[in-house]
Motif scaffolding. Sequence first.
Motif: not given
Length: 182
Positions: A107-111, A115-116, A119, A181
């Motif tokens: 999992e990719v998080l935004d700033a 959750h964004e 990957s 992604r």
Amino acid sequence: MTFGIFGVHPAPGKRYVELVIRWHDSEVRLPDKRPVGDALAIATGLVAGAGPAGPPVPALVELARRFFATQFDVPAGQDADGLLFQYGKAGWLSSPTLVVGMVRQLEVLDAAGAHEAYSQVQLEYRYDLDRDLESAGGFSEWWFPDDGTPLESWLDTVSRSPIGDLLASREPREFLVWHDRV
């Protein structure tokens, strides 16, 4: 002179700890997790350019075991870091192809910490599709640490997949390590 490990601190919003080492008046913080952006390079490094050796399913299991030994900076949560074993006919390629592979999803998080995306690093064999391979159909199964099944048990089950016997004596058209992604 001062040297020592002075603390292991939970990192806010993460499921890892940060190791703090002090040497004289300097402090070094060493997180024990790698950035998600490093995942493709780490997976590529595992095959060292030559591709995995041996029959494809046991080779994928060993690659997954070694790849999962690297921990990544992902949030706590059920779907934040997992593996997918899958095979089936690939309809997106120019020639009839059976794909068998292992995917690591992170999992990719935004700033802001929301959750964004996910990957997904793919470890994938591709075979020319014939009648025997087409008759194998398709299969997919996810594994996540919180599922209750130990990783080694899941990998053992994958290693006994019937597709392994069907592919054991065949040469793959190619082996790829790639990233998506989603």
